[in-house]
Design an enzyme around this catalytic site. Sequence first.
Site, PDB file in Angstrom:
ATOM      1  N   GLU A  88       1.194   7.242  39.259  1.00 42.36           N
ATOM      2  CA  GLU A  88       0.283   7.302  38.122  1.00 42.36           C
ATOM      3  C   GLU A  88      -1.174   7.495  38.525  1.00 42.36           C
ATOM      4  O   GLU A  88      -2.015   7.834  37.686  1.00 42.36           O
ATOM      5  CB  GLU A  88       0.446   6.042  37.270  1.00 42.36           C
ATOM      6  CG  GLU A  88       1.786   6.012  36.541  1.00 42.36           C
ATOM      7  CD  GLU A  88       1.991   4.769  35.705  1.00 42.36           C
ATOM      8  OE1 GLU A  88       1.159   3.842  35.809  1.00 42.36           O
ATOM      9  OE2 GLU A  88       2.980   4.716  34.956  1.00 42.36           O
ATOM     10  N   GLU A 119      18.051  -1.229  52.211  1.00 39.12           N
ATOM     11  CA  GLU A 119      16.926  -2.152  52.389  1.00 39.12           C
ATOM     12  C   GLU A 119      17.022  -2.938  53.697  1.00 39.12           C
ATOM     13  O   GLU A 119      16.051  -3.581  54.101  1.00 39.12           O
ATOM     14  CB  GLU A 119      16.811  -3.102  51.202  1.00 39.12           C
ATOM     15  CG  GLU A 119      17.852  -4.188  51.124  1.00 39.12           C
ATOM     16  CD  GLU A 119      17.489  -5.207  50.048  1.00 39.12           C
ATOM     17  OE1 GLU A 119      17.583  -6.405  50.342  1.00 39.12           O
ATOM     18  OE2 GLU A 119      17.112  -4.803  48.932  1.00 39.12           O
TER      19      GLU A 119
END
Length: 326
Positions: A88, A119
């Site tokens: 953004e 992960e």
Amino acid sequence: MTTQHTPNQPPRTEMQDPRYDGLDTWPTATVLESLLESQLAATAAVRSALADMEAAIAQAVPRLERGGRLFYVGAGTSGRIGLQDGVELIPTYGWPSERLVLLLAGGEAALFSPVEGAEDDEDEAQRAITSHTPTADDVVIGIAASGNTPYTCAALASARFCGSLTIGLSCTPGARLLAETDIGILTETGPEVVAGSTRMKAGTAQKICLNLLSTTLMIRLGHTWRGHMVDMRIVNTKLVHRALRMITQLTDCSDTQAQAALLKADGSIKLAILLRQGLEPAQGRMLLRLCDGHLRRALDLLAVQAARGVGPAVHNTTPAPEQMLY
């Protein structure tokens, strides 16, 4: 190297809060109140981290001013929150896409579904980081609710070894991530209403921290002026109208004048504002380069020149110091 969590010693974010043992039997209104209460607690947890965020920004700004890149690293929910924050910055503040690196354990596939073992893969984290050749001017933000996610910790350790500024966000005290980064930012949120569902309270705290960090960085780097997103990229009709409102409000001109300035500035709000001060596009671009893209500095310089009778006249659109919003 791949490490595993010790199941007998879960981080506090994974523990069960006995207050919610009967959660599934409660009235819906009570469940909603409990969930809201946990969100408010997440917000409160951020306050204790403000000093660390301030320290992180102080060290990050000069690196980014020298052209450094901004990295976001994470896995699962934490990683996706980081990616959202980073992406953004491009349309909102005009942050260059080539200076943004987004690393999510498992890659793009992990945006929509879990990738088994991703992960825990420290080797892949090190490879991912080193493939971008991090430098001393880069800023690497790692996000992990538990603070012990192997992928995130290994990535930040590799970046730190290369001299980059590393910032770790964790919701668990004493976490590996906090110990292995230059600046650790702790928002201790504790157990979730639904045990282990860190998309809730921990996720909210992480999102707030990233909102504060990235927005303040953009303000300090000159991507705003008087509380407006003057480096915003205009990519749709809504944003055209927003840009025109900015120019009319900030330069006290008509819609027609704002449209003409924005068109002449090739869609650059900052440049359009300078054109409203009497500059030509080439002059405005040169002035912005001289002022490292900071519109306030550019306008202050114009005001000084006008006071000395040098250069184009400057309309008095800059507020008094006590009214300035930084």
